[in-house]
Enzyme design. Structure first.
Site, PDB file in Angstrom:
ATOM      1  N   CYS A 159       1.018  -1.004   0.062  1.00  0.00           N
ATOM      2  CA  CYS A 159       0.017  -0.066  -0.110  1.00  0.00           C
ATOM      3  C   CYS A 159       0.927   1.156   0.209  1.00  0.00           C
ATOM      4  CB  CYS A 159      -1.120  -0.098   1.304  1.00  0.00           C
ATOM      5  SG  CYS A 159      -0.305   0.637   2.550  1.00  0.00           S
ATOM      6  N   GLU A 160       0.371   2.146  -0.796  1.00  0.00           N
ATOM      7  CA  GLU A 160       1.096   3.548  -0.763  1.00  0.00           C
ATOM      8  C   GLU A 160       1.039   4.364   0.452  1.00  0.00           C
ATOM      9  OE1 GLU A 160      -0.310   5.027  -4.532  1.00  0.00           O
ATOM     10  OE2 GLU A 160      -1.478   6.577  -3.720  1.00  0.00           O
ATOM     11  N   HIS A 161       0.224   4.018   1.231  1.00  0.00           N
ATOM     12  CA  HIS A 161       0.238   4.668   2.270  1.00  0.00           C
ATOM     13  C   HIS A 161       1.057   4.378   3.530  1.00  0.00           C
ATOM     14  CE1 HIS A 161      -3.969   5.218   0.710  1.00  0.00           C
ATOM     15  NE2 HIS A 161      -3.371   6.497   0.241  1.00  0.00           N
ATOM     16  N   HIS A 162       1.159   3.057   3.582  1.00  0.00           N
ATOM     17  CA  HIS A 162       2.320   2.665   5.072  1.00  0.00           C
ATOM     18  C   HIS A 162       3.183   1.745   4.231  1.00  0.00           C
ATOM     19  CE1 HIS A 162      -1.933   3.332   6.394  1.00  0.00           C
ATOM     20  NE2 HIS A 162      -1.338   3.761   7.307  1.00  0.00           N
ATOM     21  N   GLN A 190      -5.780  -0.233  -3.706  1.00  0.00           N
ATOM     22  CA  GLN A 190      -6.438  -1.344  -4.512  1.00  0.00           C
ATOM     23  C   GLN A 190      -7.343  -0.839  -5.582  1.00  0.00           C
ATOM     24  OE1 GLN A 190      -8.216  -4.173  -1.697  1.00  0.00           O
ATOM     25  NE2 GLN A 190      -9.519  -4.960  -3.329  1.00  0.00           N
ATOM     26  N   HIS A 236      -5.536  -6.066   3.481  1.00  0.00           N
ATOM     27  CA  HIS A 236      -4.546  -4.843   3.852  1.00  0.00           C
ATOM     28  C   HIS A 236      -3.799  -5.077   5.117  1.00  0.00           C
ATOM     29  CE1 HIS A 236      -6.081  -2.261   0.305  1.00  0.00           C
ATOM     30  NE2 HIS A 236      -6.510  -3.439   0.352  1.00  0.00           N
ATOM     31  N   CYS A 272      -2.085  -3.036   6.524  1.00  0.00           N
ATOM     32  CA  CYS A 272      -2.049  -1.632   7.348  1.00  0.00           C
ATOM     33  C   CYS A 272      -3.433  -1.829   8.318  1.00  0.00           C
ATOM     34  CB  CYS A 272      -2.140  -0.527   6.345  1.00  0.00           C
ATOM     35  SG  CYS A 272      -3.142  -0.251   4.986  1.00  0.00           S
TER      36      CYS A 272
HETATM   37 ZN   LIG Z   1      -1.903   1.251   3.964  1.00  0.00          ZN
END
Ligand SMILES: [Zn+2]
Length: 215
Positions: free
Chosen positions: A107-110, A148, A176, A178
């Site tokens: 995931c590009e956030h975490h 996603q 996910h 995260c």
């Molecule tokens: Zn994430």
């Protein structure tokens, strides 16, 4: 049909495919391997551990190699994968479906794993590709920093643009990490996303046939 698939069915009737060009590779100047390893040393120190203790000495180098593998999709051209098509299809114009192909993304956030499966279908319009190419297409986009929704759209849109089929359908179910290993710690929850174009969007029977193949 499960509630998630019913929701997809409802959404597919409403959403129109837009023309976002999502496949372009970012042109970024890359740091050296040494810089990346130094960055991992910094992270180790920041966690509170000692990057010079024996067990961690090689970790920055190993982590850099692991990242190379996790993100190798940036060096691969998804359009090129689909370009080799077969036109001798003996008039085959029924649905072609790749079922439940497993992928690992981040995931590009975490920058933690997204582990999932993808169902990819299209109805040819004179041109088909080998089914392994659909799996490779999922792989190329998965091996990038992702969300996603974007992964789903990129796979569908690339098939639509390159093969110009009568329609494309992509459903992705994923966990996910995260969500499962940090933050809200929701185990055993998966997320379902979909993108449908052409006959999958406009024809209820075609869409139902595809959705019935998803487990
Ligand atoms: Zn994430």
């Amino acid at each position: 049909m499960t509630p998630a698939l019913q929701a997809i069915d409802t959404m597919a009737k409403r959403t129109k495919s837009d023309d976002r060009k999502t496949r372009a590779r970012p042109k970024i100047e890359r740091p050296s391997r040494a810089e990346v390893e130094a960055a991992f040393r910094t992270i180790i120190r920041w966690t509170g551990d000692d990057p010079d203790r024996e067990g961690l000495l090689e970790t920055p180098a190993r982590a850099a190699r692991a990242y190379e593998e996790f993100f190798k999709g940036y060096d691969q051209d998804p359009v090129a994968i689909l370009r080799k098509t077969f036109e001798e299809t003996a008039g085959y114009d029924e649905m072609v479906v790749l079922r439940g192909v497993r992928f690992e993304s981040h995931c590009e956030h975490h920058i933690v794993p997204i582990i999932g499966r993808a169902w990819v279908a299209y109805v040819p319009n004179g041109r088909v590709v080998g089914i392994s190419k659909l799996a490779r297409l999922v792989e190329v986009y998965a091996k990038r920093l992702q969300i996603q929704e974007k992964l789903t759209a990129q796979v569908a849109d690339t098939i639509q643009e390159v093969l110009e089929p009568q329609g494309v359908a992509v459903v992705i179910k994923a966990q996910h990490h995260c969500m499962t290993t940090r933050g809200v710690h929701k185990h055993d929850t998966d997320m379902v996303t979909s993108r449908m174009t052409g006959v999958f969007r406009d024809n209820t029977a075609t869409r139902q046939e595809f959705l019935s193949l998803i487990d």
